[in-house]
Design a protein around this motif. Structure first.
Motif, PDB file in Angstrom:
ATOM      1  N   VAL A  75       0.840  -1.202   0.000  1.00 10.50           N
ATOM      2  CA  VAL A  75       0.000   0.000   0.000  1.00 10.50           C
ATOM      3  C   VAL A  75       0.872   1.247   0.000  1.00 10.50           C
ATOM      4  O   VAL A  75       0.616   2.200  -0.744  1.00 10.50           O
ATOM      5  CB  VAL A  75      -0.969  -0.018   1.204  1.00 10.50           C
ATOM      6  CG1 VAL A  75      -1.655   1.323   1.377  1.00 10.50           C
ATOM      7  CG2 VAL A  75      -2.005  -1.122   1.039  1.00 10.50           C
ATOM      8  N   VAL A  76       1.908   1.258   0.833  1.00 13.83           N
ATOM      9  CA  VAL A  76       2.831   2.405   0.876  1.00 13.83           C
ATOM     10  C   VAL A  76       3.479   2.611  -0.486  1.00 13.83           C
ATOM     11  O   VAL A  76       3.592   3.740  -0.976  1.00 13.83           O
ATOM     12  CB  VAL A  76       3.900   2.229   1.976  1.00 13.83           C
ATOM     13  CG1 VAL A  76       4.990   3.287   1.866  1.00 13.83           C
ATOM     14  CG2 VAL A  76       3.260   2.262   3.347  1.00 13.83           C
ATOM     15  N   PHE A  77       3.873   1.525  -1.113  1.00 13.71           N
ATOM     16  CA  PHE A  77       4.477   1.605  -2.444  1.00 13.71           C
ATOM     17  C   PHE A  77       3.511   2.242  -3.431  1.00 13.71           C
ATOM     18  O   PHE A  77       3.874   3.183  -4.160  1.00 13.71           O
ATOM     19  CB  PHE A  77       4.892   0.205  -2.923  1.00 13.71           C
ATOM     20  CG  PHE A  77       5.435   0.177  -4.317  1.00 13.71           C
ATOM     21  CD1 PHE A  77       6.728   0.596  -4.576  1.00 13.71           C
ATOM     22  CD2 PHE A  77       4.647  -0.251  -5.369  1.00 13.71           C
ATOM     23  CE1 PHE A  77       7.236   0.580  -5.878  1.00 13.71           C
ATOM     24  CE2 PHE A  77       5.138  -0.269  -6.664  1.00 13.71           C
ATOM     25  CZ  PHE A  77       6.434   0.151  -6.923  1.00 13.71           C
ATOM     26  N   LEU A  78       2.281   1.754  -3.470  1.00 15.66           N
ATOM     27  CA  LEU A  78       1.288   2.307  -4.399  1.00 15.66           C
ATOM     28  C   LEU A  78       1.040   3.792  -4.133  1.00 15.66           C
ATOM     29  O   LEU A  78       1.007   4.599  -5.066  1.00 15.66           O
ATOM     30  CB  LEU A  78      -0.037   1.543  -4.287  1.00 15.66           C
ATOM     31  CG  LEU A  78      -0.087   0.162  -4.903  1.00 15.66           C
ATOM     32  CD1 LEU A  78      -1.384  -0.548  -4.529  1.00 15.66           C
ATOM     33  CD2 LEU A  78       0.057   0.253  -6.422  1.00 15.66           C
ATOM     34  N   LEU A  79       0.856   4.141  -2.872  1.00 10.99           N
ATOM     35  CA  LEU A  79       0.603   5.540  -2.530  1.00 10.99           C
ATOM     36  C   LEU A  79       1.777   6.431  -2.926  1.00 10.99           C
ATOM     37  O   LEU A  79       1.584   7.523  -3.476  1.00 10.99           O
ATOM     38  CB  LEU A  79       0.335   5.684  -1.026  1.00 10.99           C
ATOM     39  CG  LEU A  79      -0.967   5.086  -0.500  1.00 10.99           C
ATOM     40  CD1 LEU A  79      -0.947   5.033   1.025  1.00 10.99           C
ATOM     41  CD2 LEU A  79      -2.177   5.859  -1.004  1.00 10.99           C
ATOM     42  N   THR A  80       2.986   5.963  -2.657  1.00 13.09           N
ATOM     43  CA  THR A  80       4.178   6.761  -2.930  1.00 13.09           C
ATOM     44  C   THR A  80       4.413   6.916  -4.428  1.00 13.09           C
ATOM     45  O   THR A  80       4.632   8.026  -4.924  1.00 13.09           O
ATOM     46  CB  THR A  80       5.411   6.135  -2.245  1.00 13.09           C
ATOM     47  OG1 THR A  80       5.143   6.049  -0.837  1.00 13.09           O
ATOM     48  CG2 THR A  80       6.655   6.969  -2.463  1.00 13.09           C
ATOM     49  N   VAL A  81       4.338   5.812  -5.149  1.00 17.94           N
ATOM     50  CA  VAL A  81       4.588   5.858  -6.589  1.00 17.94           C
ATOM     51  C   VAL A  81       3.522   6.684  -7.305  1.00 17.94           C
ATOM     52  O   VAL A  81       3.833   7.447  -8.224  1.00 17.94           O
ATOM     53  CB  VAL A  81       4.653   4.423  -7.169  1.00 17.94           C
ATOM     54  CG1 VAL A  81       4.640   4.428  -8.677  1.00 17.94           C
ATOM     55  CG2 VAL A  81       5.895   3.725  -6.661  1.00 17.94           C
ATOM     56  N   GLY A  83       1.843   9.083  -5.939  1.00 19.97           N
ATOM     57  CA  GLY A  83       1.817  10.444  -5.409  1.00 19.97           C
ATOM     58  C   GLY A  83       0.510  10.792  -4.721  1.00 19.97           C
ATOM     59  O   GLY A  83       0.110  11.952  -4.684  1.00 19.97           O
ATOM     60  N   VAL A  84      -0.154   9.786  -4.171  1.00 17.54           N
ATOM     61  CA  VAL A  84      -1.440  10.007  -3.493  1.00 17.54           C
ATOM     62  C   VAL A  84      -1.171  10.400  -2.048  1.00 17.54           C
ATOM     63  O   VAL A  84      -0.442   9.706  -1.331  1.00 17.54           O
ATOM     64  CB  VAL A  84      -2.319   8.738  -3.553  1.00 17.54           C
ATOM     65  CG1 VAL A  84      -3.623   8.936  -2.804  1.00 17.54           C
ATOM     66  CG2 VAL A  84      -2.578   8.342  -4.997  1.00 17.54           C
ATOM     67  N   SER A  85      -1.740  11.523  -1.636  1.00 18.03           N
ATOM     68  CA  SER A  85      -1.549  11.993  -0.268  1.00 18.03           C
ATOM     69  C   SER A  85      -2.751  12.836   0.131  1.00 18.03           C
ATOM     70  O   SER A  85      -3.664  13.045  -0.659  1.00 18.03           O
ATOM     71  CB  SER A  85      -0.256  12.802  -0.155  1.00 18.03           C
ATOM     72  OG  SER A  85      -0.330  13.947  -0.979  1.00 18.03           O
ATOM     73  N   GLY A  86      -2.723  13.308   1.364  1.00 13.73           N
ATOM     74  CA  GLY A  86      -3.795  14.166   1.836  1.00 13.73           C
ATOM     75  C   GLY A  86      -4.256  13.750   3.228  1.00 13.73           C
ATOM     76  O   GLY A  86      -3.784  12.762   3.800  1.00 13.73           O
ATOM     77  N   ALA A 132      -7.753   1.461  -2.561  1.00 16.96           N
ATOM     78  CA  ALA A 132      -8.699   2.071  -3.503  1.00 16.96           C
ATOM     79  C   ALA A 132      -8.266   3.495  -3.850  1.00 16.96           C
ATOM     80  O   ALA A 132      -8.303   3.906  -5.023  1.00 16.96           O
ATOM     81  CB  ALA A 132     -10.102   2.072  -2.910  1.00 16.96           C
ATOM     82  N   MET A 133      -7.840   4.240  -2.843  1.00 17.60           N
ATOM     83  CA  MET A 133      -7.393   5.623  -3.094  1.00 17.60           C
ATOM     84  C   MET A 133      -6.147   5.648  -3.983  1.00 17.60           C
ATOM     85  O   MET A 133      -5.989   6.561  -4.810  1.00 17.60           O
ATOM     86  CB  MET A 133      -7.094   6.316  -1.758  1.00 17.60           C
ATOM     87  CG  MET A 133      -8.340   6.541  -0.917  1.00 17.60           C
ATOM     88  SD  MET A 133      -7.949   7.078   0.752  1.00 17.60           S
ATOM     89  CE  MET A 133      -7.600   8.815   0.429  1.00 17.60           C
TER      90      MET A 133
END
Length: 136
Positions: A75-81, A83-86, A132-133
Motif C-alpha cells: 500500500v505504501v508503495f502504491l501511494l508513494t509511486v 503520489g497520493v496523499s492528503g 482504492a485511493m
C-alpha cells in the motif's frame, strides 16, 4: 539513473513505525526465549501452542507482524509511486498503525481475542480504503 529522494510522508512514517515495532517484538521474543531456556525450558516449547504462554503469544504476534508487513508495504508503495496523499490518507495511515499496535498489545497481554478481531477489521478496512485511493 539516479532516484530522487522523497520526503517522509505519513505512509513512510507508518512503515518506519511498523518496522521498529516488529524489531521490538523480535527482541522481546528473544529475551523471553532466553529466559525460558535459562529456567530449564526446552527449545521444543517454542512451537507449542498454548495461549497461556507468553512465549507462544509473542511468537504469534511476531508471525502476524511478518504476515501483515508486505500488505502494508504494498500500500505504501502504491501511494508513494502514485503520489497520493492528503488528510484522508494520513488519517487512514494513523488508524492502521494504531490498530496494528493495539492488535499486538492485546495479543501479548492475552486479553479477550474479540479485541483483536475488531482491531483486525479496522486495519483491513484501512488497507482496502488506502488501496482504492491509490489505484482509482
Amino acid at each position: 539513473m539516479q532516484i530522487e529522494p522523497t520526503n517522509m510522508t505519513f505512509p513512510l512514517w507508518g512503515l518506519a513505525i511498523f518496522i521498529l515495532w516488529t524489531i521490538a517484538v523480535v527482541i522481546l521474543l528473544i529475551a523471553v526465549r532466553i529466559r525460558h531456556l535459562s529456567a530449564g525450558g526446552s527449545p521444543k516449547d517454542f512451537g507449542t501452542q498454548n495461549d497461556e504462554s507468553l512465549l507462544w503469544r509473542l511468537f504469534r504476534v511476531q508471525s502476524n507482524l511478518i504476515e501483515n508487513l508486505p500488505l502494508y508495504l504494498g500500500v505504501v508503495f502504491l501511494l508513494t509511486v502514485r503520489g497520493v496523499s492528503g488528510t484522508a490518507v494520513d488519517s487512514l495511515i494513523v488508524a492502521y498503525i494504531v490498530f496494528r499496535l493495539v492488535h499486538s498489545i492485546v495479543h501479548i497481554a492475552g486479553l479477550d481475542p474479540k479485541f483483536r478481531i475488531v482491531s483486525l477489521a479496522i486495519q483491513l478496512s484501512c488497507l482496502v480504503a488506502l488501496t482504492a485511493m491509490a489505484v482509482l
